[in-house]
Write a protein that holds these residues in place. Sequence first.
Motif, PDB file in Angstrom:
ATOM      1  N   CYS A   1       0.061   2.969   3.688  1.00 20.19           N
ATOM      2  CA  CYS A   1       0.414   2.372   4.994  1.00 20.19           C
ATOM      3  C   CYS A   1       1.381   1.189   4.882  1.00 20.19           C
ATOM      4  CB  CYS A   1      -0.851   1.949   5.734  1.00 20.19           C
ATOM      5  SG  CYS A   1      -1.582   0.444   5.074  1.00 20.19           S
TER       6      CYS A   1
ATOM      7  N   CYS B   1      -6.744  -1.348  -0.193  1.00 15.27           N
ATOM      8  CA  CYS B   1      -5.844  -1.822   0.871  1.00 15.27           C
ATOM      9  C   CYS B   1      -6.640  -2.417   2.040  1.00 15.27           C
ATOM     10  CB  CYS B   1      -4.970  -0.661   1.356  1.00 15.27           C
ATOM     11  SG  CYS B   1      -4.003  -1.068   2.815  1.00 15.27           S
TER      12      CYS B   1
ATOM     13  N   CYS C   1       0.849  -1.204   0.000  1.00 16.97           N
ATOM     14  CA  CYS C   1       0.000   0.000   0.000  1.00 16.97           C
ATOM     15  C   CYS C   1       0.886   1.257   0.000  1.00 16.97           C
ATOM     16  CB  CYS C   1      -0.898   0.000   1.228  1.00 16.97           C
ATOM     17  SG  CYS C   1      -1.768   1.557   1.457  1.00 16.97           S
TER      18      CYS C   1
ATOM     19  N   TYR D   1      -7.170   2.428   1.666  1.00 23.87           N
ATOM     20  CA  TYR D   1      -6.710   3.266   0.545  1.00 23.87           C
ATOM     21  C   TYR D   1      -6.923   2.537  -0.783  1.00 23.87           C
ATOM     22  CZ  TYR D   1      -3.538   6.147  -2.275  1.00 23.87           C
ATOM     23  OH  TYR D   1      -3.005   6.959  -3.233  1.00 23.87           O
TER      24      TYR D   1
ATOM     25  N   HIS E   1       0.877  -1.699   3.939  1.00 19.99           N
ATOM     26  CA  HIS E   1       0.260  -3.006   4.156  1.00 19.99           C
ATOM     27  C   HIS E   1       0.442  -3.862   2.910  1.00 19.99           C
ATOM     28  CE1 HIS E   1      -2.451  -5.493   6.570  1.00 19.99           C
ATOM     29  NE2 HIS E   1      -3.020  -5.868   5.437  1.00 19.99           N
TER      30      HIS E   1
ATOM     31  N   CYS F   1      -5.708  -0.033   5.468  1.00 18.15           N
ATOM     32  CA  CYS F   1      -6.203   1.323   5.723  1.00 18.15           C
ATOM     33  C   CYS F   1      -7.333   1.743   4.781  1.00 18.15           C
ATOM     34  CB  CYS F   1      -5.056   2.333   5.628  1.00 18.15           C
ATOM     35  SG  CYS F   1      -4.481   2.608   3.946  1.00 18.15           S
TER      36      CYS F   1
HETATM   37 ZN   LIG Z   1      -2.978   0.948   3.247  1.00 22.90          ZN
END
Ligand SMILES: [Zn+2]
Length: 302
Positions: A39, A55, A36, A60, A41, A58
């Motif tokens: 973040c 994501c 991501c 996103y 991730h 978060c």
């Molecule tokens: Zn994220």
Amino acid sequence: MQQKALSLMQFQKKFGTEKACQKHLFHLRWPEGFRCPRCQHGEAYFHCTRHLYHCKGCGYQASLTAGTVFHKTRTPLTKWFWMIWLMGRQKSGISMLSLQRMLEIKSYKTVWTMGHKIRQALAEREANYKLAGLIEMDDTYFGAPKPGKRGRGAAGKAKVVMAVETPADKPRFAAMQMVPRVGSAEIHSLVGERLATEGVIKTDGWQGYSFLDTAPGLRHEWLVPGSGKEAPKVLPWVHTLIANVKGNILGIHHGVSPKHLPRYLAEFCYRFNRRFWEPQMFNRMLHACLNATTITFLELRT
Ligand SMILES: [Zn+2]
């Protein structure tokens, strides 16, 4: 083992569908799997219809093409891939008119803009590399001369400063920069941006190069003033490059306006500087396109 460049048939088989192109871009962008951008991730849901990676960490919504030259394009990726491959594959480049016909792109404006977006990406890549060691340097002019002063002071022509790294008397890498006028300040700027801090620079006897005598870290070898006719013998590679790039721009692109010239110069240098890495050329160019600031048709036109 030396990797081989893909043949036309292999390329068509590998990148024949949008899905295959997207998958390839995904691997270039996230070689270790999705990450991501917000973040970091490592997991995401994929929205098929919107082509977005949602994501799991978060929320996103990451797009595969955001921040790349392919962002919001209406041209299929398969055509972009072919275009990049063909531009990198042809030793002297390829005209936009040929590409328009080959790739069945309706409007010339579209293919022309795509070409400049790709060139812009290559130019940004080129700007990161510096020449070092033994360097031949010279300046030249593009375009039809206007009546009046000839040579370095000539009006109406695009002025370009060039440098070629020539270890063991063979050209290795080249850098070219269009300048508003040819003077010490402009040459200084090319030296500062594209040459390493140590090296030997060979030039003709023009006084605009005399500041190199005192540049720290550099040794300046130059011809005696007024011996311009000897220059092609003493600076053979930069003169060869000048002839090649002019022939290329005139022959393939039928001359270009000074406004767009820097991007054509960058395309020429990009290919020249990677001429021994043909198998990797396509992926390198794609990589440049993924990491470039995109340029719009409006920006190109104004
Ligand atoms: Zn994220």
